[in-house]
Write a protein that holds these residues in place. Structure first.
Motif, PDB file in Angstrom:
ATOM      1  N   CYS A 143      32.042   6.910 -10.657  1.00  0.00           N
ATOM      2  CA  CYS A 143      33.182   7.456  -9.923  1.00  0.00           C
ATOM      3  C   CYS A 143      34.363   6.519 -10.147  1.00  0.00           C
ATOM      4  O   CYS A 143      34.321   5.352  -9.761  1.00  0.00           O
ATOM      5  N   GLU A 144      35.400   7.041 -10.799  1.00  0.00           N
ATOM      6  CA  GLU A 144      36.553   6.222 -11.167  1.00  0.00           C
ATOM      7  C   GLU A 144      37.613   6.231 -10.064  1.00  0.00           C
ATOM      8  O   GLU A 144      37.888   7.278  -9.491  1.00  0.00           O
ATOM      9  N   GLU A 145      38.218   5.090  -9.835  1.00  0.00           N
ATOM     10  CA  GLU A 145      39.328   4.964  -8.878  1.00  0.00           C
ATOM     11  C   GLU A 145      40.639   5.173  -9.618  1.00  0.00           C
ATOM     12  O   GLU A 145      40.888   4.525 -10.638  1.00  0.00           O
ATOM     13  N   LEU A 146      41.483   6.076  -9.114  1.00  0.00           N
ATOM     14  CA  LEU A 146      42.821   6.286  -9.675  1.00  0.00           C
ATOM     15  C   LEU A 146      43.843   5.681  -8.726  1.00  0.00           C
ATOM     16  O   LEU A 146      43.662   5.708  -7.511  1.00  0.00           O
ATOM     17  N   THR A 147      44.941   5.184  -9.288  1.00  0.00           N
ATOM     18  CA  THR A 147      45.913   4.471  -8.456  1.00  0.00           C
ATOM     19  C   THR A 147      47.298   5.099  -8.446  1.00  0.00           C
ATOM     20  O   THR A 147      48.215   4.535  -7.858  1.00  0.00           O
ATOM     21  N   SER A 148      47.449   6.260  -9.117  1.00  0.00           N
ATOM     22  CA  SER A 148      48.766   6.914  -9.086  1.00  0.00           C
ATOM     23  C   SER A 148      48.596   8.415  -9.212  1.00  0.00           C
ATOM     24  O   SER A 148      47.595   8.895  -9.756  1.00  0.00           O
ATOM     25  N   ASP A 149      49.598   9.128  -8.715  1.00  0.00           N
ATOM     26  CA  ASP A 149      49.550  10.583  -8.839  1.00  0.00           C
ATOM     27  C   ASP A 149      49.652  11.006 -10.303  1.00  0.00           C
ATOM     28  O   ASP A 149      49.057  12.009 -10.706  1.00  0.00           O
ATOM     29  N   ALA A 162      44.362  12.975 -15.596  1.00  0.00           N
ATOM     30  CA  ALA A 162      42.904  13.119 -15.567  1.00  0.00           C
ATOM     31  C   ALA A 162      42.493  14.586 -15.440  1.00  0.00           C
ATOM     32  O   ALA A 162      41.514  15.012 -16.047  1.00  0.00           O
ATOM     33  N   ILE A 163      43.244  15.357 -14.691  1.00  0.00           N
ATOM     34  CA  ILE A 163      42.924  16.777 -14.492  1.00  0.00           C
ATOM     35  C   ILE A 163      43.377  17.593 -15.698  1.00  0.00           C
ATOM     36  O   ILE A 163      42.608  18.385 -16.250  1.00  0.00           O
ATOM     37  N   ASP A 164      44.614  17.405 -16.119  1.00  0.00           N
ATOM     38  CA  ASP A 164      45.203  18.259 -17.156  1.00  0.00           C
ATOM     39  C   ASP A 164      44.767  17.904 -18.572  1.00  0.00           C
ATOM     40  O   ASP A 164      44.685  18.783 -19.424  1.00  0.00           O
ATOM     41  N   ASP A 165      44.484  16.636 -18.832  1.00  0.00           N
ATOM     42  CA  ASP A 165      44.187  16.210 -20.199  1.00  0.00           C
ATOM     43  C   ASP A 165      42.689  16.162 -20.508  1.00  0.00           C
ATOM     44  O   ASP A 165      42.309  15.860 -21.626  1.00  0.00           O
ATOM     45  N   GLU A 166      41.852  16.478 -19.528  1.00  0.00           N
ATOM     46  CA  GLU A 166      40.407  16.415 -19.756  1.00  0.00           C
ATOM     47  C   GLU A 166      39.949  17.600 -20.602  1.00  0.00           C
ATOM     48  O   GLU A 166      40.556  18.664 -20.573  1.00  0.00           O
ATOM     49  N   ASP A 167      38.897  17.404 -21.361  1.00  0.00           N
ATOM     50  CA  ASP A 167      38.272  18.464 -22.154  1.00  0.00           C
ATOM     51  C   ASP A 167      37.995  19.660 -21.235  1.00  0.00           C
ATOM     52  O   ASP A 167      37.549  19.483 -20.099  1.00  0.00           O
ATOM     53  N   THR A 168      38.263  20.859 -21.725  1.00  0.00           N
ATOM     54  CA  THR A 168      38.136  22.050 -20.877  1.00  0.00           C
ATOM     55  C   THR A 168      36.698  22.343 -20.457  1.00  0.00           C
ATOM     56  O   THR A 168      36.479  23.099 -19.516  1.00  0.00           O
ATOM     57  N   SER A 169      35.716  21.733 -21.118  1.00  0.00           N
ATOM     58  CA  SER A 169      34.325  21.959 -20.727  1.00  0.00           C
ATOM     59  C   SER A 169      33.898  21.046 -19.579  1.00  0.00           C
ATOM     60  O   SER A 169      32.836  21.230 -18.995  1.00  0.00           O
ATOM     61  N   VAL A 170      34.740  20.075 -19.229  1.00  0.00           N
ATOM     62  CA  VAL A 170      34.382  19.084 -18.220  1.00  0.00           C
ATOM     63  C   VAL A 170      34.852  19.519 -16.838  1.00  0.00           C
ATOM     64  O   VAL A 170      35.999  19.922 -16.651  1.00  0.00           O
ATOM     65  N   ILE A 211      40.838   9.005  -5.206  1.00  0.00           N
ATOM     66  CA  ILE A 211      42.206   8.512  -5.079  1.00  0.00           C
ATOM     67  C   ILE A 211      42.597   8.583  -3.605  1.00  0.00           C
ATOM     68  O   ILE A 211      42.209   9.520  -2.898  1.00  0.00           O
ATOM     69  N   VAL A 212      43.331   7.594  -3.161  1.00  0.00           N
ATOM     70  CA  VAL A 212      43.837   7.610  -1.788  1.00  0.00           C
ATOM     71  C   VAL A 212      44.719   8.844  -1.636  1.00  0.00           C
ATOM     72  O   VAL A 212      45.611   9.089  -2.460  1.00  0.00           O
ATOM     73  N   ALA A 213      44.477   9.621  -0.591  1.00  0.00           N
ATOM     74  CA  ALA A 213      45.163  10.905  -0.412  1.00  0.00           C
ATOM     75  C   ALA A 213      46.678  10.749  -0.408  1.00  0.00           C
ATOM     76  O   ALA A 213      47.389  11.544  -1.029  1.00  0.00           O
ATOM     77  N   LYS A 214      47.197   9.734   0.263  1.00  0.00           N
ATOM     78  CA  LYS A 214      48.649   9.548   0.348  1.00  0.00           C
ATOM     79  C   LYS A 214      49.253   9.128  -0.990  1.00  0.00           C
ATOM     80  O   LYS A 214      50.433   9.320  -1.231  1.00  0.00           O
ATOM     81  N   VAL A 215      48.438   8.567  -1.896  1.00  0.00           N
ATOM     82  CA  VAL A 215      48.906   8.232  -3.245  1.00  0.00           C
ATOM     83  C   VAL A 215      48.983   9.520  -4.073  1.00  0.00           C
ATOM     84  O   VAL A 215      49.935   9.733  -4.817  1.00  0.00           O
TER      85      VAL A 215
END
Length: 187
Positions: free
Chosen positions: A80-86, A92-100, A136-140
């Motif tokens: 589980c990866e931690e993200l630090t920015s919107d 991470a959502i838009d550039d991921e392989d469409t099968s993932v 990811i922190v929700a407010k981030v």
């Protein structure tokens, strides 16, 4: 309840499809090896048949092995990866392989249930390595996100939201009854 079951079912279904593809690949390779000499080629001499058979089989086998290599080279995560920015979240959502499938936990580190979900996701990620688990922190992620909806898990594939699981503590029996939850209840 139902939303949690949908997420679990989705993750299990993806892992099952991956295993089936691997089994199919192994079975196909065995079949190709067994039938190498049995490809019919009409109107050729024995040596011509052998040459055409080997040539045709090698071409088919090469194409199929490339296809299977593509299956084997699918992205695998296992943590589980931690993200630090919107921006990182959007990439991470838009550039991921469409099968993932991408499962994003929106959390607040001050909320006990959110911390517990982070622990559960860290345990689930190795069990479902074809799913990309993020947190990811929700407010981030969104400065206007309502903390009453936490902990929340948003499930994406191909850049599209498949399943929003908001305030998941309301969906898990253990949490609603006792305020506690086991990893089995969560899964």
């Amino acid at each position: 309840g139902q939303e949690r079951d949908e997420l679990t079912g989705l993750a299990r279904g993806l892992e099952e499809r991956r295993r089936e593809a691997e089994d199919e690949a192994d079975e196909l390779i065995r079949a190709l090896e067994e039938e190498e000499d049995n490809i019919p080629v009409g109107g050729l001499s024995a040596s011509g048949m052998a040459a055409a058979s080997v040539s045709g089989l090698e071409g088919y086998r090469a194409r199929r092995l490339l296809e299977l290599a593509g299956l084997a080279n699918r992205p695998r995560f296992g943590k589980c990866e931690e993200l630090t920015s919107d921006e990182a979240l959007l990439r991470a959502i838009d550039d991921e392989d469409t099968s993932v499938v991408v499962a994003v936990h929106l959390y607040d580190p001050r909320v006990e249930e959110c911390r517990q979900v982070n622990v559960f996701l860290a345990g689930l990620a190795p069990l479902y390595p074809s799913v990309r688990f993020l947190r990811i922190v929700a407010k981030v992620a969104d400065s206007d996100f309502d903390p009453l909806a936490l902990p929340a898990i948003l499930v994406y594939q191909g850049g599209k939201l498949l399943c929003p699981l908001l305030r998941i503590v309301d969906e898990i029996d253990g949490w609603t009854r006792t305020g506690r939850c086991s990893s089995e209840d969560f899964e």
